[in-house]
Design a protein around this motif. Structure first.
Motif, mmCIF file in Angstrom:
data_model
loop_
_atom_site.group_PDB
_atom_site.id
_atom_site.type_symbol
_atom_site.label_atom_id
_atom_site.label_comp_id
_atom_site.label_asym_id
_atom_site.label_seq_id
_atom_site.Cartn_x
_atom_site.Cartn_y
_atom_site.Cartn_z
ATOM 1 N N GLY A 1 21.111 0.644 26.805
ATOM 2 C CA GLY A 1 21.778 -0.476 27.455
ATOM 3 C C GLY A 1 21.289 -0.803 28.853
ATOM 4 N N VAL A 2 20.327 -0.038 29.385
ATOM 5 C CA VAL A 2 19.800 -0.263 30.738
ATOM 6 C C VAL A 2 18.458 -0.970 30.629
ATOM 7 N N ARG A 3 18.334 -2.109 31.277
ATOM 8 C CA ARG A 3 17.077 -2.874 31.252
ATOM 9 C C ARG A 3 15.974 -2.058 31.908
ATOM 10 N N ILE A 4 14.840 -1.982 31.241
ATOM 11 C CA ILE A 4 13.678 -1.266 31.777
ATOM 12 C C ILE A 4 12.469 -2.193 31.730
ATOM 13 N N PRO A 5 11.574 -2.054 32.704
ATOM 14 C CA PRO A 5 10.379 -2.914 32.692
ATOM 15 C C PRO A 5 9.462 -2.539 31.526
ATOM 16 N N LEU A 6 8.820 -3.541 30.965
ATOM 17 C CA LEU A 6 7.924 -3.302 29.833
ATOM 18 C C LEU A 6 6.799 -2.343 30.165
ATOM 19 N N TRP A 7 6.357 -2.314 31.423
ATOM 20 C CA TRP A 7 5.229 -1.452 31.763
ATOM 21 C C TRP A 7 5.592 0.025 31.634
ATOM 22 N N LEU A 8 6.887 0.352 31.560
ATOM 23 C CA LEU A 8 7.290 1.741 31.356
ATOM 24 C C LEU A 8 7.207 2.163 29.887
ATOM 25 N N LEU A 9 7.131 1.208 29.002
ATOM 26 C CA LEU A 9 7.055 1.489 27.566
ATOM 27 C C LEU A 9 5.605 1.444 27.102
ATOM 28 N N PRO A 10 5.332 2.077 25.978
ATOM 29 C CA PRO A 10 3.992 1.922 25.403
ATOM 30 C C PRO A 10 3.734 0.454 25.075
ATOM 31 N N ARG A 11 2.493 0.052 25.192
ATOM 32 C CA ARG A 11 2.127 -1.299 24.743
ATOM 33 C C ARG A 11 2.259 -1.316 23.228
ATOM 34 N N THR A 12 2.814 -2.407 22.735
ATOM 35 C CA THR A 12 3.068 -2.513 21.305
ATOM 36 C C THR A 12 2.315 -3.710 20.747
ATOM 37 N N GLU A 13 1.677 -3.480 19.604
ATOM 38 C CA GLU A 13 1.060 -4.563 18.847
ATOM 39 C C GLU A 13 1.633 -4.478 17.437
ATOM 40 N N ALA A 14 2.169 -5.578 16.941
ATOM 41 C CA ALA A 14 2.761 -5.560 15.606
ATOM 42 C C ALA A 14 2.623 -6.935 14.967
ATOM 43 N N TYR A 15 2.270 -6.920 13.688
ATOM 44 C CA TYR A 15 2.171 -8.180 12.957
ATOM 45 C C TYR A 15 2.350 -7.942 11.472
ATOM 46 N N LYS A 16 2.615 -9.046 10.757
ATOM 47 C CA LYS A 16 2.606 -9.069 9.302
ATOM 48 C C LYS A 16 1.926 -10.365 8.897
ATOM 49 N N ARG A 17 1.064 -10.255 7.918
ATOM 50 C CA ARG A 17 0.339 -11.423 7.438
ATOM 51 C C ARG A 17 -0.053 -11.178 5.977
ATOM 52 N N ILE A 18 -0.538 -12.203 5.340
ATOM 53 C CA ILE A 18 -0.938 -12.105 3.942
ATOM 54 C C ILE A 18 -2.457 -12.026 3.880
#
Length: 185
Positions: A133-150
């Motif tokens: 519930g505590v807002r954290i800056p994105l730079w503290l998290l791992p960089r994420t890449e995610a997609y779905k495609r055909i």
């Protein structure tokens, strides 16, 4: 009309027809996924993350299934790696495409994720994050890449986490087949 159709509105047709069908009717996808851990410290951290997510990090390829369905106000993805524990995620829409986002809840982590559509594929883009519930800056998290495609009539997806300077922590990807389609809503 599904929650995804409502969120995209008239632009729902920008998704590949098979992704449109999946998000209209829901469905279960299955197949083998390739697991990759980073090297060194990033790999050690990635293995810990995999364990917390129920992913058997000691294997390079495992059976995977995901049940994708919606309710009136949320999209649900229930993922299971190698018949292990199920990882539950819910996605609540905010606003509408292209300026809106989805609020993903997985355990104590919440992410606000925008969606980019490229050649009919769905690509997530992190905007905001909260932990317990505590807002954290994105730079503290791992960089994420995610997609779905055909690709060649099958559902292809990729999820990867990396750390600045250390590189890839963990990724999993694969090509999945749809089980017997669910009846139309």
């Amino acid at each position: 009309m599904s929650v995804v159709e409502r969120w995209f509105g008239a632009d729902f047709t920008q998704l590949h027809p098979l992704l449109q069908s999946l998000h209209r009717k829901g469905g279960k996808l299955h197949g083998l996924v390739d697991l990759q851990l980073g090297r060194g410290l990033a790999g050690i951290i990635g293995a810990r993350l995999a364990t917390r997510l129920g992913i058997p990090a000691e294997l390079a390829r495992v059976a995977f299934q995901v049940d994708i369905h919606d309710t009136d106000n949320a999209l649900h993805w229930n993922r299971c790696f190698a018949d292990n524990a199920t990882l539950y995620s819910s996605f609540q829409p905010s606003g509408n495409w292209p300026n809106g986002y989805w609020l993903e809840s997985t355990g104590s982590l919440k992410l606000a994720l925008a969606v980019d559509v490229h050649q009919g594929g769905w690509y997530w883009r992190p905007l905001k994050a909260w932990l317990h519930g505590v807002r954290i800056p994105l730079w503290l998290l791992p960089r994420t890449e995610a997609y779905k495609r055909i690709e060649e009539g099958l559902y292809h997806f990729y999820v990867g986490f990396s750390l600045p300077l250390l590189g890839k922590r963990l990724s999993y990807s694969g090509t999945l087949q749809l089980d017997n389609p669910a009846p139309a809503r």
